[in-house]
Design a protein around this motif. Structure first.
Motif, PDB file in Angstrom:
ATOM      1  N   LEU A 102       0.838  -1.204   0.000  1.00 18.68           N
ATOM      2  CA  LEU A 102       0.000   0.000   0.000  1.00 18.68           C
ATOM      3  C   LEU A 102       0.870   1.250   0.000  1.00 18.68           C
ATOM      4  O   LEU A 102       2.070   1.175   0.244  1.00 18.68           O
ATOM      5  CB  LEU A 102      -0.995  -0.002   1.168  1.00 18.68           C
ATOM      6  CG  LEU A 102      -0.529   0.081   2.607  1.00 18.68           C
ATOM      7  CD1 LEU A 102      -1.727   0.365   3.493  1.00 18.68           C
ATOM      8  CD2 LEU A 102       0.099  -1.206   3.066  1.00 18.68           C
ATOM      9  N   ASP A 103       0.255   2.379  -0.324  1.00 22.78           N
ATOM     10  CA  ASP A 103       0.985   3.643  -0.387  1.00 22.78           C
ATOM     11  C   ASP A 103       1.203   4.202   1.016  1.00 22.78           C
ATOM     12  O   ASP A 103       0.427   3.937   1.933  1.00 22.78           O
ATOM     13  CB  ASP A 103       0.209   4.677  -1.206  1.00 22.78           C
ATOM     14  CG  ASP A 103       0.252   4.379  -2.681  1.00 22.78           C
ATOM     15  OD1 ASP A 103       0.960   3.422  -3.064  1.00 22.78           O
ATOM     16  OD2 ASP A 103      -0.423   5.088  -3.449  1.00 22.78           O
ATOM     17  N   ALA A 104       2.236   5.035   1.126  1.00 23.69           N
ATOM     18  CA  ALA A 104       2.582   5.591   2.423  1.00 23.69           C
ATOM     19  C   ALA A 104       1.623   6.699   2.861  1.00 23.69           C
ATOM     20  O   ALA A 104       1.601   7.066   4.024  1.00 23.69           O
ATOM     21  CB  ALA A 104       4.007   6.137   2.381  1.00 23.69           C
ATOM     22  N   ASP A 105       0.859   7.246   1.929  1.00 22.20           N
ATOM     23  CA  ASP A 105       0.110   8.468   2.238  1.00 22.20           C
ATOM     24  C   ASP A 105      -1.290   8.218   2.778  1.00 22.20           C
ATOM     25  O   ASP A 105      -2.088   9.139   2.848  1.00 22.20           O
ATOM     26  CB  ASP A 105       0.038   9.364   1.000  1.00 22.20           C
ATOM     27  CG  ASP A 105      -0.543   8.634  -0.186  1.00 22.20           C
ATOM     28  OD1 ASP A 105      -1.052   7.520   0.003  1.00 22.20           O
ATOM     29  OD2 ASP A 105      -0.490   9.179  -1.290  1.00 22.20           O
ATOM     30  N   LEU A 106      -1.605   6.962   3.137  1.00 22.31           N
ATOM     31  CA  LEU A 106      -2.898   6.602   3.717  1.00 22.31           C
ATOM     32  C   LEU A 106      -4.071   6.849   2.770  1.00 22.31           C
ATOM     33  O   LEU A 106      -5.210   6.952   3.203  1.00 22.31           O
ATOM     34  CB  LEU A 106      -3.145   7.357   5.033  1.00 22.31           C
ATOM     35  CG  LEU A 106      -2.186   7.026   6.166  1.00 22.31           C
ATOM     36  CD1 LEU A 106      -2.448   7.930   7.355  1.00 22.31           C
ATOM     37  CD2 LEU A 106      -2.320   5.566   6.589  1.00 22.31           C
ATOM     38  N   GLN A 107      -3.801   6.923   1.464  1.00 19.01           N
ATOM     39  CA  GLN A 107      -4.916   7.076   0.522  1.00 19.01           C
ATOM     40  C   GLN A 107      -5.676   5.769   0.392  1.00 19.01           C
ATOM     41  O   GLN A 107      -6.862   5.756   0.086  1.00 19.01           O
ATOM     42  CB  GLN A 107      -4.390   7.501  -0.852  1.00 19.01           C
ATOM     43  CG  GLN A 107      -4.124   8.979  -0.939  1.00 19.01           C
ATOM     44  CD  GLN A 107      -3.833   9.402  -2.367  1.00 19.01           C
ATOM     45  OE1 GLN A 107      -2.844   9.011  -2.959  1.00 19.01           O
ATOM     46  NE2 GLN A 107      -4.707  10.196  -2.916  1.00 19.01           N
ATOM     47  N   ASP A 108      -4.958   4.668   0.592  1.00 24.42           N
ATOM     48  CA  ASP A 108      -5.610   3.368   0.567  1.00 24.42           C
ATOM     49  C   ASP A 108      -6.133   3.104   1.968  1.00 24.42           C
ATOM     50  O   ASP A 108      -5.399   3.157   2.940  1.00 24.42           O
ATOM     51  CB  ASP A 108      -4.612   2.273   0.184  1.00 24.42           C
ATOM     52  CG  ASP A 108      -3.894   2.584  -1.120  1.00 24.42           C
ATOM     53  OD1 ASP A 108      -4.559   3.099  -2.024  1.00 24.42           O
ATOM     54  OD2 ASP A 108      -2.693   2.323  -1.201  1.00 24.42           O
ATOM     55  N   ALA A 204     -12.987   2.982  -0.304  1.00 23.52           N
ATOM     56  CA  ALA A 204     -13.069   4.362  -0.777  1.00 23.52           C
ATOM     57  C   ALA A 204     -11.687   4.993  -0.670  1.00 23.52           C
ATOM     58  O   ALA A 204     -11.051   4.934   0.386  1.00 23.52           O
ATOM     59  CB  ALA A 204     -14.078   5.133   0.064  1.00 23.52           C
ATOM     60  N   ARG A 205     -11.218   5.543  -1.760  1.00 25.56           N
ATOM     61  CA  ARG A 205      -9.894   6.163  -1.759  1.00 25.56           C
ATOM     62  C   ARG A 205      -9.973   7.514  -1.069  1.00 25.56           C
ATOM     63  O   ARG A 205     -10.843   8.320  -1.352  1.00 25.56           O
ATOM     64  CB  ARG A 205      -9.432   6.335  -3.195  1.00 25.56           C
ATOM     65  CG  ARG A 205      -8.098   7.021  -3.310  1.00 25.56           C
ATOM     66  CD  ARG A 205      -7.170   6.212  -4.151  1.00 25.56           C
ATOM     67  NE  ARG A 205      -6.041   6.963  -4.628  1.00 25.56           N
ATOM     68  CZ  ARG A 205      -4.789   6.558  -4.488  1.00 25.56           C
ATOM     69  NH1 ARG A 205      -4.529   5.439  -3.864  1.00 25.56           N
ATOM     70  NH2 ARG A 205      -3.802   7.255  -4.985  1.00 25.56           N
ATOM     71  N   LYS A 206      -9.036   7.730  -0.164  1.00 25.31           N
ATOM     72  CA  LYS A 206      -9.067   8.986   0.593  1.00 25.31           C
ATOM     73  C   LYS A 206      -8.125  10.005  -0.022  1.00 25.31           C
ATOM     74  O   LYS A 206      -7.394   9.711  -0.945  1.00 25.31           O
ATOM     75  CB  LYS A 206      -8.642   8.705   2.025  1.00 25.31           C
ATOM     76  CG  LYS A 206      -9.570   7.765   2.736  1.00 25.31           C
ATOM     77  CD  LYS A 206      -9.207   7.754   4.198  1.00 25.31           C
ATOM     78  CE  LYS A 206      -9.748   6.509   4.857  1.00 25.31           C
ATOM     79  NZ  LYS A 206      -8.924   6.055   5.944  1.00 25.31           N
ATOM     80  N   GLU A 207      -8.142  11.185   0.586  1.00 21.85           N
ATOM     81  CA  GLU A 207      -7.207  12.203   0.156  1.00 21.85           C
ATOM     82  C   GLU A 207      -5.850  11.933   0.771  1.00 21.85           C
ATOM     83  O   GLU A 207      -5.748  11.323   1.844  1.00 21.85           O
ATOM     84  CB  GLU A 207      -7.705  13.571   0.611  1.00 21.85           C
ATOM     85  CG  GLU A 207      -7.944  14.486  -0.559  1.00 21.85           C
ATOM     86  CD  GLU A 207      -8.841  15.637  -0.188  1.00 21.85           C
ATOM     87  OE1 GLU A 207      -8.380  16.762  -0.326  1.00 21.85           O
ATOM     88  OE2 GLU A 207      -9.991  15.400   0.231  1.00 21.85           O
ATOM     89  N   ARG A 208      -4.798  12.397   0.093  1.00 20.87           N
ATOM     90  CA  ARG A 208      -3.453  12.253   0.637  1.00 20.87           C
ATOM     91  C   ARG A 208      -3.430  12.876   2.027  1.00 20.87           C
ATOM     92  O   ARG A 208      -3.898  13.997   2.218  1.00 20.87           O
ATOM     93  CB  ARG A 208      -2.474  12.959  -0.296  1.00 20.87           C
ATOM     94  CG  ARG A 208      -1.042  12.735   0.046  1.00 20.87           C
ATOM     95  CD  ARG A 208      -0.159  13.295  -1.048  1.00 20.87           C
ATOM     96  NE  ARG A 208       0.706  12.248  -1.605  1.00 20.87           N
ATOM     97  CZ  ARG A 208       1.775  11.765  -0.989  1.00 20.87           C
ATOM     98  NH1 ARG A 208       2.095  12.208   0.190  1.00 20.87           N
ATOM     99  NH2 ARG A 208       2.501  10.830  -1.544  1.00 20.87           N
ATOM    100  N   PHE A 209      -2.887  12.148   2.990  1.00 18.20           N
ATOM    101  CA  PHE A 209      -2.939  12.596   4.373  1.00 18.20           C
ATOM    102  C   PHE A 209      -2.127  13.875   4.588  1.00 18.20           C
ATOM    103  O   PHE A 209      -2.561  14.824   5.222  1.00 18.20           O
ATOM    104  CB  PHE A 209      -2.435  11.470   5.278  1.00 18.20           C
ATOM    105  CG  PHE A 209      -2.247  11.902   6.681  1.00 18.20           C
ATOM    106  CD1 PHE A 209      -3.333  12.204   7.475  1.00 18.20           C
ATOM    107  CD2 PHE A 209      -0.979  12.052   7.198  1.00 18.20           C
ATOM    108  CE1 PHE A 209      -3.162  12.616   8.761  1.00 18.20           C
ATOM    109  CE2 PHE A 209      -0.791  12.472   8.488  1.00 18.20           C
ATOM    110  CZ  PHE A 209      -1.883  12.756   9.280  1.00 18.20           C
TER     111      PHE A 209
HETATM  112 MG    MG Z   1      -0.953   8.973  -3.070  1.00 14.61          MG
END
Ligand code: MG
Ligand code: UDP
Length: 318
Positions: A102-108, A204-209
Motif C-alpha cells: 500500500l501507499d505511504a500516504d494513507l490514501q488506501d 473508498a480512496r481517501k485524500e493524501r494525508f
Molecule cells: Mg498517493
C-alpha cells in the motif's frame, strides 16, 4: 488452520510528513489482527525507502529501533514506485505467507487489509484493492485515470479497473511474480498474468494525508506510456494497419493521376502534393518514433540491468 504471517510493504519517497501517522495507523491495524488471532505475531510492517532526500530513512530506522514490528529496506538510490515496491516484496518473500502492498500516504483505506486477509483464508492468492469511488480525486485526475484504464483494456492489457497497487499477494503468487524477469516491470499488468484464484475488495480512496503527490503530470504520463508499451504491441500493429490504409489510398491516387494525365490536366495539384508530403512525412516520423520506443525497450531488456539494489535491510536480526 495455522495463522498466516502478514508483511505490509510500503514504498516511501520523501514521506517524512506522513510516516508518523501512517506507522501509527498500520501498527494499530496489525496489533488488532494479531490480538484477534487472525495473523501470526511474527507479522511485520516494512517501509521501503526509495532514495528519499528527506529524513524518511532516519524515521524508519527509529521506528524499527523502537518497535520490532517495523522493518526497513533501504534502496541504493531512487528507482521509482514500481521498483521500490518490487524490491520490498522480493526482500520479504522468504519470511512471510502473505504480503499487502500500500501507499505511504494513507490514501488506501487501511481498514480493507482485514477483508483482504479473509479472502486469502478463503483460498485466494491475489486480492485486488479496488477504489469504489474517486470523489476525493480532482476531476482531471479522475478523468485521465479512468480513461487510461479503458485505453489499456482496449489495447489488450488485462488490468483491473480502478485498482492501483493496493493488493494482497500470497508467497506463491510472489514466486510467480519473480518468474517474470522483465526489466520494464509494470506490476498492475503483470500480476493478473500470474493467474491463481483472485478476488477484489472495494474501498473508498481517501485524500493524501499530508505532503504532496510524488506523481506530477509528467511522471503520470510517463507511467501511462510505460504501461501501454510494456504490455501491448498494439501500437505497432496500428502502424501496420495505418500504412496499409495509406498504401490503398495511394493506389487510388495513382489511378486518379493517370486519368488526369490522359485528360491533359496535370499542372494543377500543387496543393494536394504539398499536403500529402507533410501528411505522409508526419506519419512516417510518428511511426518511426513508436517503433523506436519498442526497440528502446528491447535494448533495455537485453541489458538485464537490476531493477533495484538493496543497501540495508533492517530485519529482526538487525
Ligand atoms: Mg498517493
Ligand atoms: N513513491 C516511491 N518512489 C517514487 C515516487 C513515489 O516509492 O519515486 C511512493 C510514494 O512514497 C507513495 C507511493 O509511491 O507511497 C505513491 O505515490 P503518491 O502517493 O505520491 O502517488 P499518487 O497517490 O499521487 O498517485
Amino acid at each position: 488452520m495455522q495463522r498466516a504471517t502478514l508483511y505490509l510493504v510500503i514504498p516511501c519517497y520523501n514521506e517524512e510528513e506522513v510516516l508518523p501517522e501512517t506507522s501509527r495507523q498500520l501498527l494499530a491495524v496489525m496489533e488488532g489482527m494479531i490480538a484477534s488471532e487472525k495473523i501470526s505475531p511474527q507479522s511485520r510492517i516494512v517501509f521501503v525507502n526509495d532514495g528519499s532526500k528527506d529524513r524518511t530513512w532516519e524515521m524508519i530506522s527509529q521506528l524499527h529501533a523502537d518497535d520490532p514490528h517495523f522493518q526497513g529496506v533501504c534502496l541504493s538510490r531512487n528507482r521509482g514506485h514500481q521498483n521500490a515496491l518490487l524490491a520490498g516484496l522480493m526482500t520479504v518473500k522468504a519470511h512471510c505467507d502473505i504480503t499487502v502492498s500500500l501507499d505511504a500516504d494513507l490514501q488506501d483505506d487501511v481498514g480493507a487489509i482485514e477483508a483482504m486477509v479473509d479472502k486469502y483464508y478463503e483460498g485466494c492468492d491475489v486480492v485486488y484493492g479496488v477504489r469504489s469511488a474517486r470523489d476525493t480525486d480532482t476531476f482531471f485526475k479522475r478523468f485521465t485515470a479512468e480513461g487510461y484504464y479503458k485505453l489499456m483494456n482496449a489495447m489488450g492489457a488485462d488490468i483491473v479497473f480502478n485498482h492501483a497497487d493496493y493488493r494482497l499477494m500470497s508467497r506463491r503468487a510472489l514466486d510467480g511474480l519473480e518468474a517474470f524477469p522483465e526489466v520494464n516491470m509494470f506490476l498492475r499488468g503483470v500480476v493478473p498474468m500470474i493467474g491463481y484464484k483472485s478476488d477484489k475488495v472495494y474501498y473508498a480512496r481517501k485524500e493524501r494525508f499530508a505532503g504532496e503527490s510524488k506523481y506530477p503530470l509528467k511522471k503520470m504520463l510517463a507511467f501511462a506510456w510505460e504501461g501501454i508499451t510494456s504490455l501491448s504491441t498494439k501500437p505497432i500493429r496500428m502502424i501496420t494497419v495505418l500504412g496499409t490504409l495509406i498504401f490503398l489510398v495511394s493506389i487510388v491516387m495513382l489511378v486518379y493521376s493517370v486519368v488526369r494525365y490522359f485528360l491533359g490536366a496535370t499542372t494543377t495539384g500543387w496543393a494536394s502534393i504539398m499536403t500529402s508530403i507533410w501528411c505522409i512525412g508526419g506519419l512516417i516520423l510518428l511511426s518511426l518514433g513508436i517503433i523506436g520506443e519498442y526497440i528502446g525497450k528491447v535494448y533495455l531488456e537485453t541489458k538485464c540491468r537490476p531493477k533495484f539494489l538493496i543497501d540495508k535491510y533492517l530485519d529482526d536480526e538487525h
